[in-house]
Design an enzyme around this catalytic site. Sequence first.
Site, mmCIF file in Angstrom:
data_model
loop_
_atom_site.group_PDB
_atom_site.id
_atom_site.type_symbol
_atom_site.label_atom_id
_atom_site.label_comp_id
_atom_site.label_asym_id
_atom_site.label_seq_id
_atom_site.Cartn_x
_atom_site.Cartn_y
_atom_site.Cartn_z
ATOM 1 N N GLY A 1 1.245 -1.444 0.273
ATOM 2 C CA GLY A 1 0.241 -0.163 0.067
ATOM 3 C C GLY A 1 0.833 1.428 -0.430
ATOM 4 O O GLY A 1 1.886 1.422 0.537
ATOM 5 N N LEU B 1 7.161 2.708 4.247
ATOM 6 C CA LEU B 1 8.000 3.425 3.539
ATOM 7 C C LEU B 1 8.818 4.665 4.140
ATOM 8 O O LEU B 1 9.844 5.046 3.435
ATOM 9 C CB LEU B 1 6.909 3.013 1.529
ATOM 10 C CG LEU B 1 6.721 2.123 1.374
ATOM 11 C CD1 LEU B 1 5.702 1.985 0.091
ATOM 12 C CD2 LEU B 1 7.996 1.145 0.751
ATOM 13 N N HIS C 1 -3.688 1.074 7.730
ATOM 14 C CA HIS C 1 -2.432 1.433 7.884
ATOM 15 C C HIS C 1 -2.291 3.254 7.182
ATOM 16 O O HIS C 1 -1.924 3.971 7.213
ATOM 17 C CB HIS C 1 -1.505 0.663 7.889
ATOM 18 C CG HIS C 1 0.591 0.985 7.398
ATOM 19 N ND1 HIS C 1 0.985 1.058 7.997
ATOM 20 C CD2 HIS C 1 0.775 2.171 7.070
ATOM 21 C CE1 HIS C 1 2.311 1.010 8.044
ATOM 22 N NE2 HIS C 1 2.047 2.154 6.471
ATOM 23 N N GLU C 2 -3.190 2.770 5.641
ATOM 24 C CA GLU C 2 -2.935 4.026 4.980
ATOM 25 C C GLU C 2 -4.086 5.149 5.503
ATOM 26 O O GLU C 2 -3.351 6.044 4.988
ATOM 27 C CB GLU C 2 -3.571 3.276 3.618
ATOM 28 C CG GLU C 2 -2.501 1.965 2.790
ATOM 29 C CD GLU C 2 -0.677 2.236 3.091
ATOM 30 O OE1 GLU C 2 -0.607 0.854 3.424
ATOM 31 O OE2 GLU C 2 -0.725 3.524 2.697
HETATM 32 C C1 NB4 Z 1 2.234 -0.772 4.697
HETATM 33 C C2 NB4 Z 1 1.297 -2.015 5.015
HETATM 34 C C3 NB4 Z 1 2.429 -2.494 6.127
HETATM 35 C C4 NB4 Z 1 1.572 -3.322 7.450
HETATM 36 C C5 NB4 Z 1 2.949 -6.706 5.303
HETATM 37 C C6 NB4 Z 1 3.882 -6.645 4.026
HETATM 38 C C7 NB4 Z 1 5.327 -4.447 2.950
HETATM 39 C C8 NB4 Z 1 4.063 -2.161 3.489
HETATM 40 C C9 NB4 Z 1 3.982 -0.735 4.109
HETATM 41 C C10 NB4 Z 1 0.260 -2.932 6.732
HETATM 42 C C11 NB4 Z 1 0.343 -1.949 5.269
HETATM 43 C C12 NB4 Z 1 3.685 0.769 3.180
HETATM 44 C C13 NB4 Z 1 2.262 2.207 3.546
HETATM 45 C C14 NB4 Z 1 5.002 -5.701 2.189
HETATM 46 C C15 NB4 Z 1 4.869 -6.704 2.420
HETATM 47 C C16 NB4 Z 1 4.056 -9.089 0.941
HETATM 48 C C17 NB4 Z 1 3.727 -9.185 -0.070
HETATM 49 C C18 NB4 Z 1 4.441 -9.358 -1.810
HETATM 50 C C19 NB4 Z 1 5.744 -9.713 -3.541
HETATM 51 C C20 NB4 Z 1 6.524 -8.260 -2.445
HETATM 52 C C21 NB4 Z 1 5.582 -7.989 -1.085
HETATM 53 C C22 NB4 Z 1 6.156 -8.221 0.654
HETATM 54 F F1 NB4 Z 1 6.683 -5.116 1.038
HETATM 55 N N1 NB4 Z 1 4.356 -4.445 4.306
HETATM 56 N N2 NB4 Z 1 6.104 -3.559 3.227
HETATM 57 N N3 NB4 Z 1 4.976 -2.555 4.170
HETATM 58 N N4 NB4 Z 1 3.220 1.751 3.392
HETATM 59 N N5 NB4 Z 1 3.816 -6.724 3.174
HETATM 60 N N6 NB4 Z 1 5.244 -7.619 1.169
HETATM 61 N N7 NB4 Z 1 4.777 -9.604 -0.808
HETATM 62 O O1 NB4 Z 1 3.510 -2.177 2.528
HETATM 63 O O2 NB4 Z 1 4.037 2.314 4.268
HETATM 64 O O3 NB4 Z 1 1.942 2.964 3.762
HETATM 65 O O4 NB4 Z 1 6.009 -8.395 -3.666
HETATM 66 NI NI NI Z 2 3.392 3.211 5.737
#
Ligand code: NB4
Ligand code: NI
Length: 188
Positions: free
Chosen positions: A60, A111, A153-154
């Site tokens: 996200g 991020l 979170h978003e």
């Molecule tokens: C947002 C998330 C943090 C907790 C759980 C997760 C990842 C984020 C932050 C809930 C929302 C970004 C936005 C991932 C990840 C799983 C799926 C598919 C193949 C890699 C990918 C990795 F990268 N969090 N990162 N953090 N935020 N799962 N995945 N996988 O997304 O700051 O506000 O590619």
């Molecule tokens: Ni975030």
Amino acid sequence: MILMKDIIREGHPTLRKRSEEVALPLSAEDKALAESLLEYVKNSQDDELAEKYDLRAGVGIAAPQVNQAKRIFALYFDPSTEENMSLIAINPKIVSHSVEKSYLTTGEGCLSVDRAVPGYVPRYARITVKAYNLQGEEFKMRLKGLPAIAFQHELDHLNGIMFFDHINAENPFAEIENATPIERGSGE
Ligand code: NB4
Ligand code: NI
């Protein structure tokens, strides 16, 4: 396309602002912004593109993270995953939620946060949300599991809240009452 250099980090004032509702129908500028957010999360999960452009993986991203204090975010879970969801949310709202909580056993990352902040982040286990899509049409959906956590979170970003604001400072891994743990790797 959005690159890591476009993503603002902890300490930037926009991350602590309450973002503004977006006028509907969407302007061409806001439509392009919304589409660029979804494109980022898709690109970040594509190994080649993530490698080529040094993108940090995400499921996200919210408009304030690219320094646009607008109530827009995108979520993307690849069709191969159980979640399988591609969502752009305009002026999102949680209209109801479960009493039961949930949390990622791995904790959360962001991020806009270039450090690990260990600890459980309590969230509602199930939520009913309302938002508008790119066409300006209202939609409602019920979310649970990782999509529910990611949506919250978003939505927090649109209200100037960071995931670590929810962590119990005294005891980050303290048991959370009436909560279901979600064993999903942060996958980062
Ligand atoms: C947002 C998330 C943090 C907790 C759980 C997760 C990842 C984020 C932050 C809930 C929302 C970004 C936005 C991932 C990840 C799983 C799926 C598919 C193949 C890699 C990918 C990795 F990268 N969090 N990162 N953090 N935020 N799962 N995945 N996988 O997304 O700051 O506000 O590619
Ligand atoms: Ni975030």
